[in-house]
Each structure stands twice: as C-alpha cells, then as structure tokens.
Design a protein around this motif. Structure first.
Motif, PDB file in Angstrom:
ATOM      1  N   TRP A   1       0.742  -1.230  -0.178  1.00  0.00           N
ATOM      2  CA  TRP A   1       0.024  -0.061   0.090  1.00  0.00           C
ATOM      3  C   TRP A   1       0.697   1.284   0.107  1.00  0.00           C
ATOM      4  CZ3 TRP A   1      -0.805   4.155   3.261  1.00  0.00           C
ATOM      5  CH2 TRP A   1      -1.967   5.223   2.747  1.00  0.00           C
ATOM      6  N   PHE A   2       1.884   1.392   0.644  1.00  0.00           N
ATOM      7  CA  PHE A   2       2.842   2.356   0.895  1.00  0.00           C
ATOM      8  C   PHE A   2       3.547   2.381  -0.303  1.00  0.00           C
ATOM      9  CE2 PHE A   2       2.445   1.926   5.321  1.00  0.00           C
ATOM     10  CZ  PHE A   2       2.562   3.203   5.834  1.00  0.00           C
ATOM     11  N   THR A   3       3.680   1.616  -1.138  1.00  0.00           N
ATOM     12  CA  THR A   3       4.667   1.891  -2.402  1.00  0.00           C
ATOM     13  C   THR A   3       3.877   1.790  -3.702  1.00  0.00           C
ATOM     14  OG1 THR A   3       5.205  -0.651  -2.506  1.00  0.00           O
ATOM     15  CG2 THR A   3       6.704   0.618  -1.212  1.00  0.00           C
ATOM     16  N   SER A   4       2.514   1.820  -3.607  1.00  0.00           N
ATOM     17  CA  SER A   4       1.800   1.797  -4.678  1.00  0.00           C
ATOM     18  C   SER A   4       1.051   3.138  -5.038  1.00  0.00           C
ATOM     19  CB  SER A   4       0.533   0.588  -4.522  1.00  0.00           C
ATOM     20  OG  SER A   4       0.958  -0.588  -4.374  1.00  0.00           O
ATOM     21  N   ALA A   5       0.750   3.330  -6.182  1.00  0.00           N
ATOM     22  CA  ALA A   5       0.136   4.844  -6.723  1.00  0.00           C
ATOM     23  C   ALA A   5      -1.164   4.873  -5.962  1.00  0.00           C
ATOM     24  CB  ALA A   5       0.226   5.027  -8.136  1.00  0.00           C
ATOM     25  N   ASN A   6      -1.108   5.856  -5.599  1.00  0.00           N
ATOM     26  CA  ASN A   6      -2.673   6.255  -4.958  1.00  0.00           C
ATOM     27  C   ASN A   6      -3.455   7.284  -5.263  1.00  0.00           C
ATOM     28  OD1 ASN A   6      -4.357   7.305  -2.547  1.00  0.00           O
ATOM     29  ND2 ASN A   6      -3.414   5.620  -1.387  1.00  0.00           N
ATOM     30  N   GLY A   7      -4.566   6.944  -5.905  1.00  0.00           N
ATOM     31  CA  GLY A   7      -5.343   8.000  -6.471  1.00  0.00           C
ATOM     32  C   GLY A   7      -5.749   8.914  -5.304  1.00  0.00           C
ATOM     33  N   TRP A   8      -5.766   8.999  -4.018  1.00  0.00           N
ATOM     34  CA  TRP A   8      -6.129   9.949  -2.927  1.00  0.00           C
ATOM     35  C   TRP A   8      -4.837  11.083  -2.871  1.00  0.00           C
ATOM     36  CZ3 TRP A   8     -10.751  10.695  -2.301  1.00  0.00           C
ATOM     37  CH2 TRP A   8     -11.713   9.736  -2.373  1.00  0.00           C
ATOM     38  N   LEU A   9      -3.741  10.382  -3.567  1.00  0.00           N
ATOM     39  CA  LEU A   9      -2.476  11.195  -3.399  1.00  0.00           C
ATOM     40  C   LEU A   9      -2.181  11.873  -4.747  1.00  0.00           C
ATOM     41  CD1 LEU A   9      -0.475   9.177  -1.003  1.00  0.00           C
ATOM     42  CD2 LEU A   9      -1.646  11.156  -0.653  1.00  0.00           C
ATOM     43  N   GLY A  10      -3.092  11.997  -5.936  1.00  0.00           N
ATOM     44  CA  GLY A  10      -2.930  12.216  -7.146  1.00  0.00           C
ATOM     45  C   GLY A  10      -1.926  11.331  -7.767  1.00  0.00           C
ATOM     46  N   GLY A  11      -1.965  10.011  -7.663  1.00  0.00           N
ATOM     47  CA  GLY A  11      -1.295   9.142  -8.380  1.00  0.00           C
ATOM     48  C   GLY A  11       0.300   9.067  -7.708  1.00  0.00           C
ATOM     49  N   ARG A  12       0.403   9.825  -6.717  1.00  0.00           N
ATOM     50  CA  ARG A  12       1.810   9.540  -5.906  1.00  0.00           C
ATOM     51  C   ARG A  12       1.771   8.345  -5.098  1.00  0.00           C
ATOM     52  NH1 ARG A  12       2.300  15.107  -3.052  1.00  0.00           N
ATOM     53  NH2 ARG A  12       0.292  14.606  -2.709  1.00  0.00           N
ATOM     54  N   ARG A  13       2.987   7.750  -4.559  1.00  0.00           N
ATOM     55  CA  ARG A  13       2.857   6.565  -3.753  1.00  0.00           C
ATOM     56  C   ARG A  13       3.040   7.303  -2.257  1.00  0.00           C
ATOM     57  NH1 ARG A  13       8.136   3.201  -5.880  1.00  0.00           N
ATOM     58  NH2 ARG A  13       8.964   5.256  -5.230  1.00  0.00           N
ATOM     59  N   PRO A  14       2.479   6.566  -1.395  1.00  0.00           N
ATOM     60  CA  PRO A  14       2.536   7.162  -0.055  1.00  0.00           C
ATOM     61  C   PRO A  14       4.166   7.268   0.526  1.00  0.00           C
ATOM     62  CG  PRO A  14       0.838   5.759  -0.053  1.00  0.00           C
ATOM     63  CD  PRO A  14       1.377   5.783  -1.331  1.00  0.00           C
ATOM     64  N   VAL A  15       4.774   6.266   0.119  1.00  0.00           N
ATOM     65  CA  VAL A  15       6.112   6.266   0.377  1.00  0.00           C
ATOM     66  C   VAL A  15       7.274   7.375  -0.205  1.00  0.00           C
ATOM     67  CG1 VAL A  15       7.037   5.046  -1.599  1.00  0.00           C
ATOM     68  CG2 VAL A  15       8.303   5.009   0.629  1.00  0.00           C
ATOM     69  N   ASP A  16       6.600   8.176  -1.289  1.00  0.00           N
ATOM     70  CA  ASP A  16       7.439   9.382  -1.660  1.00  0.00           C
ATOM     71  C   ASP A  16       6.973  10.605  -1.184  1.00  0.00           C
ATOM     72  OD1 ASP A  16       8.369   7.592  -3.865  1.00  0.00           O
ATOM     73  OD2 ASP A  16       6.909   7.966  -5.128  1.00  0.00           O
ATOM     74  N   VAL A  17       6.076  10.407  -0.439  1.00  0.00           N
ATOM     75  CA  VAL A  17       5.752  11.710   0.548  1.00  0.00           C
ATOM     76  C   VAL A  17       5.715  11.845   1.818  1.00  0.00           C
ATOM     77  CG1 VAL A  17       4.228  12.803  -1.435  1.00  0.00           C
ATOM     78  CG2 VAL A  17       3.112  11.341   0.067  1.00  0.00           C
ATOM     79  N   LEU A  18       6.510  10.504   2.374  1.00  0.00           N
ATOM     80  CA  LEU A  18       6.391  10.590   3.781  1.00  0.00           C
ATOM     81  C   LEU A  18       7.198  11.554   4.637  1.00  0.00           C
ATOM     82  CD1 LEU A  18       7.943   6.711   3.883  1.00  0.00           C
ATOM     83  CD2 LEU A  18       5.824   7.442   4.928  1.00  0.00           C
ATOM     84  N   ASP A  19       8.094  12.271   3.914  1.00  0.00           N
ATOM     85  CA  ASP A  19       8.629  13.247   4.662  1.00  0.00           C
ATOM     86  C   ASP A  19       7.904  14.695   4.316  1.00  0.00           C
ATOM     87  OD1 ASP A  19      10.997  11.992   5.789  1.00  0.00           O
ATOM     88  OD2 ASP A  19      12.223  11.889   3.898  1.00  0.00           O
ATOM     89  N   THR A  20       7.311  14.775   3.299  1.00  0.00           N
ATOM     90  CA  THR A  20       6.888  16.281   2.691  1.00  0.00           C
ATOM     91  C   THR A  20       5.384  16.230   2.929  1.00  0.00           C
ATOM     92  OG1 THR A  20       6.428  15.504   0.520  1.00  0.00           O
ATOM     93  CG2 THR A  20       8.736  16.470   1.063  1.00  0.00           C
ATOM     94  N   ASP A  21       4.720  15.293   3.165  1.00  0.00           N
ATOM     95  CA  ASP A  21       3.299  15.297   3.210  1.00  0.00           C
ATOM     96  C   ASP A  21       2.468  13.858   4.170  1.00  0.00           C
ATOM     97  OD1 ASP A  21       0.614  16.598   3.099  1.00  0.00           O
ATOM     98  OD2 ASP A  21       0.773  16.470   0.882  1.00  0.00           O
ATOM     99  N   PRO A  22       3.007  14.022   5.157  1.00  0.00           N
ATOM    100  CA  PRO A  22       2.369  12.899   5.956  1.00  0.00           C
ATOM    101  C   PRO A  22       0.944  12.922   6.321  1.00  0.00           C
ATOM    102  CG  PRO A  22       3.921  14.005   7.319  1.00  0.00           C
ATOM    103  CD  PRO A  22       3.885  14.658   5.898  1.00  0.00           C
ATOM    104  N   ALA A  23       0.573  14.247   6.447  1.00  0.00           N
ATOM    105  CA  ALA A  23      -1.024  14.555   6.641  1.00  0.00           C
ATOM    106  C   ALA A  23      -1.746  13.920   5.639  1.00  0.00           C
ATOM    107  CB  ALA A  23      -1.193  15.750   6.842  1.00  0.00           C
ATOM    108  N   ALA A  24      -1.431  14.037   4.411  1.00  0.00           N
ATOM    109  CA  ALA A  24      -2.041  13.662   3.127  1.00  0.00           C
ATOM    110  C   ALA A  24      -1.988  12.091   3.042  1.00  0.00           C
ATOM    111  CB  ALA A  24      -1.435  14.111   1.839  1.00  0.00           C
ATOM    112  N   ILE A  25      -1.034  11.418   3.540  1.00  0.00           N
ATOM    113  CA  ILE A  25      -1.074   9.928   3.964  1.00  0.00           C
ATOM    114  C   ILE A  25      -1.992   9.593   4.530  1.00  0.00           C
ATOM    115  CG2 ILE A  25       0.296   8.041   4.416  1.00  0.00           C
ATOM    116  CD1 ILE A  25       2.946   9.552   3.444  1.00  0.00           C
ATOM    117  N   SER A  26      -2.150  10.294   5.746  1.00  0.00           N
ATOM    118  CA  SER A  26      -3.110   9.806   6.649  1.00  0.00           C
ATOM    119  C   SER A  26      -4.421   9.950   6.196  1.00  0.00           C
ATOM    120  CB  SER A  26      -2.948  10.814   7.704  1.00  0.00           C
ATOM    121  OG  SER A  26      -1.850  10.128   8.761  1.00  0.00           O
ATOM    122  N   GLU A  27      -4.595  10.916   5.389  1.00  0.00           N
ATOM    123  CA  GLU A  27      -6.160  11.132   4.903  1.00  0.00           C
ATOM    124  C   GLU A  27      -6.371  10.186   3.751  1.00  0.00           C
ATOM    125  OE1 GLU A  27      -9.798  12.895   4.181  1.00  0.00           O
ATOM    126  OE2 GLU A  27      -8.380  13.269   5.812  1.00  0.00           O
ATOM    127  N   ALA A  28      -5.343   9.752   3.112  1.00  0.00           N
ATOM    128  CA  ALA A  28      -5.446   8.876   1.982  1.00  0.00           C
ATOM    129  C   ALA A  28      -6.052   7.513   2.516  1.00  0.00           C
ATOM    130  CB  ALA A  28      -4.264   8.709   1.144  1.00  0.00           C
TER     131      ALA A  28
END
Length: 173
Positions: free
Chosen positions: A136-163
C-alpha cells in the motif's frame, strides 16, 4: 418521496461500467481460475521484489543498530524496543524468506518509527497486514494524485493519513 422517485428512475449504465463489463467479459474469457490465480501471484511476487530492491528490509537487530542514541534524551534502543514498537502498532513486519523483517521506509533518518506509519496502521491495519500494508505504501494512490505514499513520507504525511482514512471508508462502505 425522494426514494420513490429514485427507484422509478430508469437505470442508466455509464460508459465506464460498459467498458469494465466488456473488459471483464472479453479479457478473461477462456482463462481458468487457476491461471488467473497464477498471474495474480506472479504480479504480487514482482511487486514484492520491487519493494525489496527499492527500499530494502531490516531485521529487528538492524533496526535497533540504526537508531541514533542520544544521551541527552535519555533513550536507547534494543531489539526489545523494536518489538515493542511493533506490539504498540508503531511499525509492521513482513515475512521474507522465512524471516520476519521490517520495510526500511517506515523509519526516519534517525531510525525511529515515522508517526504516519502508526496512523496508517491504526486506520488500515484491520483490512491488511504485512505485505498488503507494505505494498500500500509503495503503490500509486489516487487520493495522493497518483503519488505513492512512500514518496511523500517526509513532505506530506498528513495527506498519507487522509488517503488511508478515505481508503478505509471505501473498504467499509
């Protein structure tokens, strides 16, 4: 009454539903359940290998060694601490080649658990475990605009939680 009006309205299939129906009817025609399962297993194995090569995994002892011990904060780490992190839902493990290991991306530069991982575990932990969470952390996520949660761990953890919250809601309803 609104319900009565809706129930009398003609059912319209969307073009998307028609395409999905056509794809499922045509692309799987004549393929056995065993072959479908084999293909899915191969996709899962490839995704696991990609995760391992891109991010790596750590044993409990390796995690404990990575933690930066700071005498001024009065904390140290050991394998027991790492196990406690898992029991407390701060990190998770996967089984790889008969060993229980930790995907490395769930730790910050000081080797401590990233708080967002605990949040995702609390939200999605009941729906998935181990490799499901890792992927889940390494797959593209529609709630993150196609980004992977792992790619925004440092920059946008709140978006990961919301996704994770949105995805959990979709799984329940």
């Amino acid at each position: 009454m609104v319900v009565a009006r809706l129930s009398k309205a003609p059912f319209r299939r969307s073009r998307k539903n028609d395409l999905l129906s056509e794809l499922s009817n045509n692309s799987l025609a004549g393929i056995s359940d065993e072959e479908i399962a084999r293909r899915q297993a191969a996709r899962n194995a490839a995704a696991r290998e990609k995760l391992l090569s891109e991010f790596g995994v750590l044993s409990g002892a390796q995690v404990a060694k990575r933690v930066v011990w700071r005498p001024d904060d009065g904390r140290s780490s050991s394998r027991g601490t790492v196990g406690q992190w898992k029991r407390n839902g701060l990190v998770f493990t996967v089984n790889h080649q008969g060993r229980t290991v930790y995907p490395a991306y769930q730790f910050d530069k000081d080797g401590r658990p990233r708080p967002v991982v605990a949040d995702v575990l609390a939200t999605l932990g009941q729906q998935g475990r181990g490799w499901q969470l890792a992927l889940w952390f390494t797959s593209a996520n529609g709630w993150l605009g196609g980004r992977r949660p792992v790619d925004v761990l440092d920059t946008d953890p709140a978006a990961i939680s919301e996704a994770a919250r949105r995805e959990a809601f979709d799984l329940v309803f």
